[in-house]
Design an enzyme around this catalytic site. Structure first.
Site, PDB file in Angstrom:
ATOM      1  N   ARG A 184       0.846  -1.208   0.000  1.00  0.00           N
ATOM      2  CA  ARG A 184       0.000   0.000   0.000  1.00  0.00           C
ATOM      3  C   ARG A 184       0.875   1.249   0.000  1.00  0.00           C
ATOM      4  O   ARG A 184       0.602   2.215  -0.732  1.00  0.00           O
ATOM      5  CB  ARG A 184      -0.909  -0.029   1.229  1.00  0.00           C
ATOM      6  CG  ARG A 184      -1.833   1.168   1.410  1.00  0.00           C
ATOM      7  CD  ARG A 184      -2.793   0.873   2.551  1.00  0.00           C
ATOM      8  NE  ARG A 184      -3.469   2.049   3.073  1.00  0.00           N
ATOM      9  CZ  ARG A 184      -4.607   2.544   2.586  1.00  0.00           C
ATOM     10  NH1 ARG A 184      -5.175   1.953   1.538  1.00  0.00           N
ATOM     11  NH2 ARG A 184      -5.177   3.608   3.121  1.00  0.00           N
ATOM     12  N   HIS A 207      -8.166   7.887   2.597  1.00  0.00           N
ATOM     13  CA  HIS A 207      -7.806   8.640   3.798  1.00  0.00           C
ATOM     14  C   HIS A 207      -8.845   9.732   4.051  1.00  0.00           C
ATOM     15  O   HIS A 207      -9.210  10.476   3.142  1.00  0.00           O
ATOM     16  CB  HIS A 207      -6.424   9.284   3.644  1.00  0.00           C
ATOM     17  CG  HIS A 207      -5.306   8.306   3.741  1.00  0.00           C
ATOM     18  ND1 HIS A 207      -4.024   8.572   3.277  1.00  0.00           N
ATOM     19  CD2 HIS A 207      -5.253   7.046   4.269  1.00  0.00           C
ATOM     20  CE1 HIS A 207      -3.246   7.530   3.503  1.00  0.00           C
ATOM     21  NE2 HIS A 207      -3.977   6.606   4.103  1.00  0.00           N
TER      22      HIS A 207
END
Length: 265
Positions: A184, A207
Site C-alpha cells: 500500500r 484517507h
C-alpha cells in the site's frame, strides 16, 4: 511522556482536592510525537513479488489466486482487510473500476490496471470452476471473491500475511521488509514519484484527512535527498590529481640544440 502524565495527574488531583492553589504541571509541554516514515519497496522488488505470485502455490488455482491478490493490492493500494473481504459481485463483468468498502463503511472507486484486470479474469475462471464443483456436492456458493472454509467465509488477514512472506522468499526479497501494508505504501509512493496529485492519492487510499497522505511526501523527500547525495558531483570529495611524469625533451628541440651548439645529443 509517561512520567509527565503521572505528574500532571498528581498535581491535578491536588488542585481539585484543594491541597494546592495552582496547577504548575499545566505549563509543562510534553515531548513531540515523531511519525516514522512508512517503509516502501522499489519498482524492481514489486516486479519480483508479482512474478513470484504467478509461480507460488500448490495448484494452478492457488497460483491464480495469489497472482490476482498481489496485482489487486498493488494496483489499488487497498488495505488487506478490504482485499480479503471483497465481494465477488464487485469483480464481475471485467470492471475498469473496483468498488471498495473501507473504514466506516465508506465506499470509493479505484481504477484497475490492465495486468490487474487480466489476473482478476484468470482467478474468476478458476474460482467459478471450483464453486461449480462444490455446488454439485451441496456446498453453498460463497459471496466473497477469495472464499475460504474458515468462520469468516473468506481468506483471513493472517493467512495473507503468511502468504506474502512466502512470496517474498520466492522472489528473493527480504521478508522483513514485505508486508501487505508495504505494498500500500509502495502504491502511494510510486504514484507520487510519477507526478500524481496528493488529493487524488488521498481519494484512492481512502484517507479521511490529507495529513495522513502527506507522510508520503516525506518519503519522496528522503529519496530525493539520497539521490542528490549519491549522484551530485559536489557531494563527493574531489579526486586527487594523478602525479605527472617528468617531461621528456622533444626530438626536434634536441636536434635544433645540437646544431647551434646549445644542446647535447
Amino acid at each position: 511522556a509517561r512520567r509527565l502524565s503521572a505528574l500532571k495527574q498528581l498535581f491535578r488531583f491536588g488542585f481539585e482536592e484543594g491541597w494546592r492553589a495552582d496547577h504548575p504541571a499545566l505549563r509543562i509541554k510534553g515531548p513531540g510525537r515523531t511519525k516514522a516514515l512508512p517503509k516502501t519497496l522499489t519498482h524492481d522488488e514489486i516486479d519480483q513479488l508479482l512474478d513470484a505470485a504467478t509461480r507460488t502455490g500448490r495448484s494452478p488455482r492457488d497460483r491464480a489466486r495469489n497472482a490476482c491478490m498481489m496485482q489487486l493490492l498493488y494496483a489499488t493500494g487497498m488495505r488487506v482487510s478490504e482485499l480479503v473481504s471483497l465481494p465477488v459481485g464487485a469483480a464481475r463483468g471485467d470492471p475498469r473500476m473496483l468498488l471498495i468498502r473501507g473504514k466506516g463503511g465508506k465506499e470509493r472507486l479505484v481504477p484497475l490496471s490492465p495486468p490487474a484486470r487480466a489476473a482478476l479474469s484468470g482467478w474468476l475462471t478458476a474460482r467459478d470452476e471450483a464453486e461449480d464443483a462444490a455446488r454439485a456436492k451441496g456446498v453453498p456458493a460463497s459471496r466473497f471473491l477469495f472464499p475460504s472454509n474458515g468462520a469468516a467465509g473468506h481468506l483471513t488477514r493472517h493467512r495473507f500475511y503468511l502468504l506474502i512472506k512466502e512470496l517474498a522468499v520466492e522472489a528473493g526479497v527480504s521478508p522483513a521488509k514485505v508486508t501487505p501494508h508495504t505494498l500500500r505504501h509502495a502504491f502511494a509512493t510510486h504514484l507520487l514519484e510519477g507526478g500524481a496529485d496528493l488529493r487524488a492519492i488521498q481519494t484512492l487510499l481512502g484517507h479521511a484527512d490529507i495529513s495522513t497522505t502527506e507522510i508520503y511526501t516525506h518519503v519522496l523527500d528522503e529519496r530525493l535527498k539520497a539521490l542528490v547525495l549519491q549522484h551530485h558531483p559536489l557531494s563527493h570529495p574531489p579526486a586527487e590529481p594523478a602525479p605527472q611524469a617528468d617531461a621528456q625533451p622533444d626530438a626536434a628541440d634536441v636536434k635544433t640544440g645540437a646544431q647551434d651548439g646549445t644542446g647535447t645529443v
